[in-house]
Design a protein around this motif. Structure first.
Motif, PDB file in Angstrom:
ATOM      1  N   LYS A 147       0.815  -1.211   0.000  1.00 37.79           N
ATOM      2  CA  LYS A 147       0.000   0.000   0.000  1.00 37.79           C
ATOM      3  C   LYS A 147       0.856   1.273   0.000  1.00 37.79           C
ATOM      4  CE  LYS A 147      -3.982  -2.060   2.358  1.00 37.79           C
ATOM      5  NZ  LYS A 147      -4.908  -1.957   3.507  1.00 37.79           N
ATOM      6  N   SER A 148       2.179   1.113   0.165  1.00 37.56           N
ATOM      7  CA  SER A 148       3.073   2.271   0.160  1.00 37.56           C
ATOM      8  C   SER A 148       3.541   2.562  -1.261  1.00 37.56           C
ATOM      9  CB  SER A 148       4.275   2.018   1.065  1.00 37.56           C
ATOM     10  OG  SER A 148       3.864   1.797   2.395  1.00 37.56           O
ATOM     11  N   GLU A 171       0.491   5.179   2.433  1.00 36.51           N
ATOM     12  CA  GLU A 171      -0.775   5.296   1.717  1.00 36.51           C
ATOM     13  C   GLU A 171      -1.477   6.588   2.134  1.00 36.51           C
ATOM     14  OE1 GLU A 171      -4.512   2.489   0.446  1.00 36.51           O
ATOM     15  OE2 GLU A 171      -3.710   2.276   2.472  1.00 36.51           O
ATOM     16  N   CYS A 195      -0.944   8.977  -2.990  1.00 34.35           N
ATOM     17  CA  CYS A 195      -0.539   7.567  -3.007  1.00 34.35           C
ATOM     18  C   CYS A 195      -1.742   6.730  -2.622  1.00 34.35           C
ATOM     19  CB  CYS A 195       0.611   7.327  -2.021  1.00 34.35           C
ATOM     20  SG  CYS A 195       1.053   5.580  -1.813  1.00 34.35           S
TER      21      CYS A 195
END
Length: 373
Positions: A147-148, A171, A195
């Motif tokens: 998720k980063s 995120e 992001c």
């Protein structure tokens, strides 16, 4: 008269002050159970180094079988300590934290549990390690969370503002862009990217403002831009003016690219939802980017190439007393010592730019002295 007494006072007082200051910088000899240190003195001056090792069934509470401490302003750089061989010293785990032992080391059988830093997650869901006979069982690792996001995309004629350099973004993190002078995006001078689930939202397109330059407009987006003109001539092949822009190549999860790419003499060392990272095998060097991504048209980005980075000596008789019965491989930039026909003699073979040079047969002592050529 007063100045004469003051000078006399300084002569008497100042040396004593210097001596007291020097003594304050000294370190007393440390105590060390189950070990020895050298050199042995009662006190050590500032910047003095002291080496210590531990006796049977014990080891230093630092990496290695011997250790060194330094006297810094009256204090040793660390307290020398010998621990049982079956105990474990604190492991180094990147991007992670764990509870530190109050003694500075861990008894056999102790289990540590790590917590990954923000933006990272446990690889293979492993979060613990156990001290077994002086070493840790397979240590857990923290890898970048799916998720980063990594570094934000580079956008022509735009710069990132209000943001210092970062290798990783959590995120929902946001990055603000600002178009260069003479360019704007959608009537504004700034744009924000976010992001989301490991991917950056689509970036702005900084285009030349109509009031800048020679009356024409240029639209520039990530990738190659396209030019249009107005007021002077027409577009070739169209008979009129038009406006087009380059589409930025979007990356999508690698599962959408089907069969994984193959890099000869290379292996995948890291697999992420959005990319594959390659590494060349030993004796090969990498040319090109090591990370491969999947474009939104289902194709892979450019693959790295693993080029030969070694020399080969085939079996046979060589001059200078060297006989080879097996093939020898020497890495680029490496020097390999190959035994000669005479006992305790060897030839130093060096590989540079895939060309081999080698010395005459010499003893190890001559090789180290640099007198063998």
């Amino acid at each position: 008269m007063c100045s004469r007494y003051l000078g006399f006072f300084l002569l008497v007082w100042f040396p004593g002050a210097l001596h007291a200051q020097s003594a304050a910088l000294q370190c007393a000899a440390p105590s060390l159970d189950h070990g020895n240190f050298v050199p042995v003195k009662e006190t050590y001056s500032h910047d003095s180094k002291l080496t210590y090792a531990c006796r049977n069934t014990h080891k230093p509470a630092v990496e290695g079988w011997w250790a060194e401490i330094v006297c810094q302003h009256g204090t040793w750089s660390h307290t020398p300590r010998c621990i049982e061989e079956k105990a474990c010293i604190p492991p180094t785990i990147a991007n992670a934290k764990y509870t530190e032992a109050s003694e500075g080391w861990y008894k056999e059988g102790h289990i540590i549990r790590i917590t990954c830093d923000k933006g990272y997650e446990h690889k293979d869901n492993i979060a613990t390690a156990k001290c077994i006979n002086g070493t840790w069982s397979s240590l857990p690792m923290c890898e970048i969370s799916i998720k980063s996001c990594r570094a934000p995309p580079k956008i022509p004629h735009a710069i990132i503002v209000d943001q210092g350099y970062q290798e990783l973004f959590l995120e929902d993190a946001e990055v603000k862009y600002e178009c260069e002078d003479g360019y704007s995006t959608e009537g504004s001078h700034k744009k924000t990217l976010f992001c989301l689930a490991g991917t950056w939202t689509e970036g702005p397109m900084c285009r030349s403002r109509p009031d800048i330059g020679h009356g024409g407009s240029v639209e520039v987006g990530p990738g190659e831009g396209h030019s249009t003109s107005s007021g002077h001539g027409t577009q070739p092949g169209s008979g009129g003016s038009s406006s087009t822009s380059a589409n930025r190549p979007l990356f999508i999860p690698i599962e959408n690219c089907g069969t994984r790419p193959n890099v000869p003499n290379g292996v995948v060392v890291e697999e992420h939802r959005m990319y594959l990272k390659f590494q060349c095998n030993s004796f090969y060097k990498q040319v090109g980017e090591d990370t491969v991504s999947c474009y939104n048209d289902g194709s892979w980005s450019k693959l790295p190439v693993c080029e030969d980075a070694f020399c080969v000596m085939e079996p046979g008789h060589y001059d200078r007393g060297l006989d080879l019965s097996v093939t020898e491989y020497i890495k680029e930039g490496e020097t390999k010592y190959i035994p000669c026909t005479w006992p305790d003699y060897s030839v130093a073979v060096h590989c540079s730019n895939r060309r081999i040079t080698y010395t005459r047969c010499c003893t190890t002592y001559d090789h180290h002295r640099g007198t063998c050529s």
